[in-house]
Design an enzyme around this catalytic site. Structure first.
Site, mmCIF file in Angstrom:
data_model
loop_
_atom_site.group_PDB
_atom_site.id
_atom_site.type_symbol
_atom_site.label_atom_id
_atom_site.label_comp_id
_atom_site.label_asym_id
_atom_site.label_seq_id
_atom_site.Cartn_x
_atom_site.Cartn_y
_atom_site.Cartn_z
ATOM 1 N N ARG A 1 -44.771 -18.724 86.132
ATOM 2 C CA ARG A 1 -45.721 -19.154 85.104
ATOM 3 C C ARG A 1 -46.058 -18.010 84.154
ATOM 4 O O ARG A 1 -46.183 -16.861 84.583
ATOM 5 C CB ARG A 1 -47.011 -19.674 85.748
ATOM 6 C CG ARG A 1 -46.785 -20.827 86.733
ATOM 7 C CD ARG A 1 -48.097 -21.492 87.087
ATOM 8 N NE ARG A 1 -47.899 -22.562 88.054
ATOM 9 C CZ ARG A 1 -48.304 -22.525 89.327
ATOM 10 N NH1 ARG A 1 -48.968 -21.462 89.765
ATOM 11 N NH2 ARG A 1 -48.067 -23.538 90.140
ATOM 12 N N ARG B 1 -33.983 -20.838 111.292
ATOM 13 C CA ARG B 1 -34.938 -19.772 111.561
ATOM 14 C C ARG B 1 -36.161 -20.390 112.220
ATOM 15 O O ARG B 1 -36.523 -21.536 111.938
ATOM 16 C CB ARG B 1 -35.348 -19.057 110.275
ATOM 17 C CG ARG B 1 -34.223 -18.326 109.611
ATOM 18 C CD ARG B 1 -33.745 -17.131 110.414
ATOM 19 N NE ARG B 1 -34.617 -15.966 110.259
ATOM 20 C CZ ARG B 1 -34.427 -14.818 110.876
ATOM 21 N NH1 ARG B 1 -33.431 -14.672 111.727
ATOM 22 N NH2 ARG B 1 -35.240 -13.789 110.662
ATOM 23 N N TYR C 1 -34.257 -29.004 103.958
ATOM 24 C CA TYR C 1 -35.633 -28.525 103.819
ATOM 25 C C TYR C 1 -36.424 -29.609 103.089
ATOM 26 O O TYR C 1 -36.100 -29.972 101.959
ATOM 27 C CB TYR C 1 -35.698 -27.217 103.038
ATOM 28 C CG TYR C 1 -37.095 -26.626 103.068
ATOM 29 C CD1 TYR C 1 -37.452 -25.705 104.043
ATOM 30 C CD2 TYR C 1 -38.056 -27.028 102.158
ATOM 31 C CE1 TYR C 1 -38.725 -25.177 104.099
ATOM 32 C CE2 TYR C 1 -39.337 -26.512 102.201
ATOM 33 C CZ TYR C 1 -39.672 -25.590 103.171
ATOM 34 O OH TYR C 1 -40.943 -25.097 103.227
ATOM 35 N N ARG D 1 -37.423 -24.084 93.919
ATOM 36 C CA ARG D 1 -38.689 -24.801 94.076
ATOM 37 C C ARG D 1 -39.908 -23.921 93.807
ATOM 38 O O ARG D 1 -41.031 -24.430 93.731
ATOM 39 C CB ARG D 1 -38.783 -25.403 95.486
ATOM 40 C CG ARG D 1 -38.688 -24.373 96.587
ATOM 41 C CD ARG D 1 -38.453 -25.018 97.953
ATOM 42 N NE ARG D 1 -39.583 -25.795 98.381
ATOM 43 C CZ ARG D 1 -40.595 -25.318 99.094
ATOM 44 N NH1 ARG D 1 -40.627 -24.037 99.410
ATOM 45 N NH2 ARG D 1 -41.584 -26.092 99.475
#
Length: 372
Positions: A178, A251, A350, A174
């Site tokens: 660039r 976590r 997530y 994710r």
């Protein structure tokens, strides 16, 4: 059809969207429980008592999405101000720009590459792996060993408490890479921060005569659910079943709060990538609201650790042992007729805010169609 009675566990975005949609579209009464003393879940925001700065209590949240339906929906409940998230990173006492872009590459390697030259240079340094099996292999195929070691390895090890090769490859996919000077951390079409914070938005979602909110109320197996036609559960999936197969790995984050005059670090977020620096990042919240003026500042050093019994779970680790346990819990979920599990904790995934809202909207639409 008689009036329905619904129970929603969790007053974060998942629970709030479900409550808002059902209260508008079904003849019902809704009870929303949350074990904390506030609504908003991990997106909770409030004004800092000493400085008046809007603080994200459980770490920074920047809304960004390409989903226009979600963007239009969330904007019904608050005014989003333009904010571009720009992150800095410190590695071996030098400051770099994240995500890794042309500026980062040129600065790190001491070059003056054009975009095409930089792309060719990185391509010559990556490791060729047909199907990366873990975080480390995925990173090596994307950016090569030098950039991985500098910006990913130490930070990731601190954040997750294990070697990156133990983590799934999906975690790093994710993150953008660039070959231009675009230093915006996110690339969604729609982005911003609510002017009055996320908790104000969720409060508006939950403002309805048919919605009752009970804070400081923990749900467990002893809770009497007999009066409810359906339950929407957004808490940890393992907690729902009293951890009968053991705890899933998460976590959590602890925060060291500090005040100062003026501007402490000149940026909203600086990551500390060296493994021997104990904190993962420093977040300075006045920079998230550039439309406000504050003479003082408040900033937080963040530390990552394993989630204990009384800690707030943040990031699902999803290691092999976790996924084995998850499959056992999911088999139990499949046996339940009147309970819907949704959101990050209940599905052990997530998820960004826009994913959470989109999922809740879709589930609510199906439920409304079925029960109208």
């Amino acid at each position: 059809m008689r009036s329905q009675n619904y129970l929603i566990i969790g007053a974060g975005f998942s629970g709030a969207v479900i409550a808002e949609q059902l209260s508008k579209n079904i003849d019902c009464s809704i009870t929303v429980l949350d074990e904390r003393n506030h609504i908003g879940g991990n997106c909770h925001t409030e004004r800092d008592g000493a400085t008046g700065i809007m603080v994200h209590t459980y770490g920074p949240h920047i809304f960004n999405t390409d989903n226009k339906e979600v963007w239009d929906y969330i904007n019904r409940f608050g005014n989003f101000k333009n904010y571009t998230h720009r992150v800095k990173a410190i590695y071996q006492d030098k400051v770099y720009t994240l995500p890794i872009n042309l500026h980062t590459i040129n600065q790190f390697f001491g070059k003056n590459f054009t975009p095409a030259e930089a792309e060719a240079f990185i391509a010559s340094r990556v490791v060729k792996i047909a199907e990366p099996a873990n975080f480390e292999e995925q990173a090596m195929t994307m950016i090569g060993a030098d950039l991985y070691k500098a910006f990913m390895y130490g930070y990731t090890k601190k954040q997750w408490g294990c070697e990156p090769k133990e983590l799934p490859a999906s975690i790093i996919k994710r993150l953008p890479l660039r070959f231009n000077y675009n230093d915006s951390y996110y690339h969604g079409q729609f982005f911003g921060i609510p002017e009055e914070g996320y908790s104000a938005i969720i409060e508006k979602m939950l403002t309805h005569d048919n919605i009752e909110i009970r804070l400081n109320t923990r749900f467990n197996s002893a809770f009497d659910t007999g009066a409810y036609d359906h339950i929407f559960y957004t808490g940890p999936i393992d907690a729902y079943f009293d951890y009968c197969y053991g705890r899933l790995g998460y976590r959590t984050v602890t925060f060291d709060r500090n005040e100062a005059e003026g501007d402490f670090q000149g940026a909203s977020q600086i990551n500390y990538c060296d493994e021997d620096v104990s904190h993962t990042r420093v977040v300075e919240y006045k920079h998230f609201t550039p439309w406000e003026e504050h003479d003082q500042t408040v900033y937080f050093k963040e530390y990552s650790k394993e989630t204990g019994d009384d800690d707030v779970p943040y990031y699902p680790k999803r290691l092999t042992a976790d996924m084995d346990k998850l499959s056992l819990y999911q088999a139990q979920v499949a046996q339940l007729d009147k309970v819907t599990f949704l959101g990050r904790l209940a599905t052990y995934r997530y998820m960004d805010m826009h994913h959470v809202i989109a999922e809740a909207l879709q589930l609510a639409a199906k439920f409304i169609e079925k029960h109208k």
